[in-house]
Design an enzyme around this catalytic site. Structure first.
Site, PDB file in Angstrom:
ATOM      1  N   CYS A 333       0.831  -1.204   0.000  1.00 20.73           N
ATOM      2  CA  CYS A 333       0.000   0.000   0.000  1.00 20.73           C
ATOM      3  C   CYS A 333       0.870   1.261   0.000  1.00 20.73           C
ATOM      4  CB  CYS A 333      -0.981  -0.043   1.170  1.00 20.73           C
ATOM      5  SG  CYS A 333      -2.409   1.042   0.960  1.00 20.73           S
ATOM      6  N   HIS A 430      -3.362  -5.602   1.522  1.00 23.45           N
ATOM      7  CA  HIS A 430      -3.002  -5.842   2.917  1.00 23.45           C
ATOM      8  C   HIS A 430      -3.483  -7.224   3.344  1.00 23.45           C
ATOM      9  CE1 HIS A 430      -1.666  -1.856   4.222  1.00 23.45           C
ATOM     10  NE2 HIS A 430      -2.681  -1.317   3.569  1.00 23.45           N
TER      11      HIS A 430
END
Length: 486
Positions: A333, A430
């Site tokens: 991310c 994630h």
């Protein structure tokens, strides 16, 4: 309609989140249909819900303790710090804007209708709601317009159990002092107290427990010993991260620069649990160790600001040296965005509009965009074919030549980016290390083995926590004190 009761603490990090999870798991084992609720949370560690929103990760763990999927009603107000004085405001799972702390303090009462709406909707589908407060009700400067502690308890008409933390010392003063600063109306809501994190012979605190009861008039619901398995549960707060690291241990060395606005760091929990991994949190002032095998750059709530902090700590130089030595780097991310050539924030989402140089280890470019991507994903690790699950929670898109070397397949779309030699990789997903098959395949490629079933370990620990609650906490008294929601 459900019954409800609230756990408030004498301060932050007294263990409210974990104890609420244990109460919920224990109540579920008794046959009750239970739900967690936290009116207001402040955390950059968020979970994506099945209804397309986000909540604090602690409430996601509590939902797991209940055996239900996380829902945005479980944490209707989430504050995600972006600067020293301001935060992104999430209302019922969706971004509602950015507010400075002073403005939020003036305006927070306007959010009470949304909080009560979520609470009542949640209460309509279960037997018991266990509510977690935030910080402490003794913060009298925050009492006006409060929606997190006594303000919510008064508005919803729910009783409160006050919890203190003996490990930090002064627990008698914590609890008695809290009563001293509360109004008579707020005091009347408290139906008992408990003491958490006791070490040693509990009988040595009998006199202290009785003194608190005598001074406050509140009954004790228990003195809870330190729960040794707490570190096996997903970390709620960045304050918990150093305790997860095992610096100096044996195994594959994974170094994680601890940036100021680190976010969604649940990626680290499965790695911390692996005996073959030496997970090291690298704090400002420390260099990334030369013996590091993998540098892991995890999420950030403010990528550009954290990139500047990374450079200020000299970690950009350390990462470049690590790559020259043949080391591996993974960015997830915000960390993925940092590894690219540029980050463009044309709309000033994170601060002044403009473009900054990234670390340049991936030939990709990121453009920040105002729409937040909130997605639960299933996929495959292309190299090994291992299945994995995860979630996306980001603002922006990343493109460039290294995206032609994907390493994930999400649905029918290839995803992620890798350098030519495959030693630098990044993606937006994630939670992938919680997938046992992927974790084993990836760590195997670095010369380490995986020896745990992570999700089973979490559930086993929740069961142990429920047994801990049954042994040391008066759950019968808590259930008797809960009131029916009108």
């Amino acid at each position: 309609m459900a019954k409800a009761i609230m756990i408030q603490g004498t301060g932050s990090n007294v263990g409210k989140s974990m104890i609420v999870a244990g109460i919920l798991r224990a109540a579920r084992a008794r046959g009750l249909d239970v739900r967690p609720f936290k009116p207001q949370n402040m955390s950059n560690n968020a979970a994506v819900t099945s209804n397309g929103g986000e909540i604090g990760r602690a409430q996601a763990l509590q939902a797991r303790a209940c055996g239900v999927a996380p829902h945005t009603d479980m944490n209707p107000i989430l504050l995600k710090p972006q600067t020293a004085t301001g935060a992104q405001v999430i209302v019922q799972g969706q971004v509602a804007g950015h507010q400075e702390a002073r403005d939020f303090g003036r305006n927070k009462q306007t959010l009470m209708p949304a909080v009560l709406e979520s609470f009542r909707r949640l209460a309509s589908e279960c037997d018991l709601v266990v509510i977690e407060g935030a910080g402490s009700p003794a913060e009298t400067n925050l009492r006006a317009g409060d929606i997190a502690n006594m303000g919510f308890a008064r508005a919803a008409g729910v009783p409160v159990i006050l919890m203190g933390d003996i490990d930090r010392g002064g627990v008698i003063a914590q609890i008695v002092g809290t009563q001293a600063v509360l109004s008579a109306e707020d005091q009347a809501l408290i139906k008992g107290f408990c003491v958490n994190k006791f070490r040693g012979d509990r009988s040595l605190f009998d006199a202290g427990r009785d003194d608190i009861a005598a001074r406050t008039g509140w009954p004790s619901l228990g003195v809870l010993p330190w729960f040794d398995q707490a570190a096996r549960l997903p970390a709620e707060d960045v304050m918990d991260l150093p305790a997860r690291a095992r610096s100096g241990g044996a195994g594959l060395v994974v170094a994680v620069p601890q940036l100021p606005r680190i976010a969604n760091f649940d990626d680290l929990d499965p790695l911390a649990a692996e005996p073959a991994i030496d997970l090291r949190m690298i704090t400002p002032g420390m260099a990334i160790p030369a013996e590091t095998d993998l540098v892991l750059l995890v999420g950030s709530k403010s990528t550009i600001a954290d990139l500047a902090a990374l450079r200020a700590s000299g970690w950009d130089i350390d990462i470049a040296a690590h790559i020259r030595r043949g080391g591996h780097v993974m960015g997830l991310c915000g960390g993925y965005q940092m590894l690219g050539r540029t980050i463009t924030d044309a709309e000033g989402i994170e601060g002044p509009a403009g473009t900054v140089d990234g670390l340049g280890h991936l030939d990709v470019h990121t453009t920040l965009e105002p729409v937040k991507n909130l997605l639960l994903r299933d996929g495959t690790h292309l190299e090994s074919g291992a299945p994995l699950t995860g979630y996306e929670i980001h603002m922006g898109r990343t493109d460039g030549p290294d995206c032609t070397r994907p390493w994930l397949r999400l649905g029918n779309v290839d995803d992620g980016a890798a350098s030519r030699d495959g030693r630098v990789m990044g993606c937006y997903l994630h939670g992938i290390f919680a997938s046992d098959a992927f974790r084993a395949a990836y760590l195997g490629g670095l010369g380490a083995s995986s020896s745990i079933v992570f999700e089973d370990q979490v559930d086993e620990t929740l069961d142990a926590l429920a047994a801990h609650i049954e042994a040391y906490f008066d759950l019968d008294a808590l259930l008797a004190a809960a009131v029916e929601i009108k």
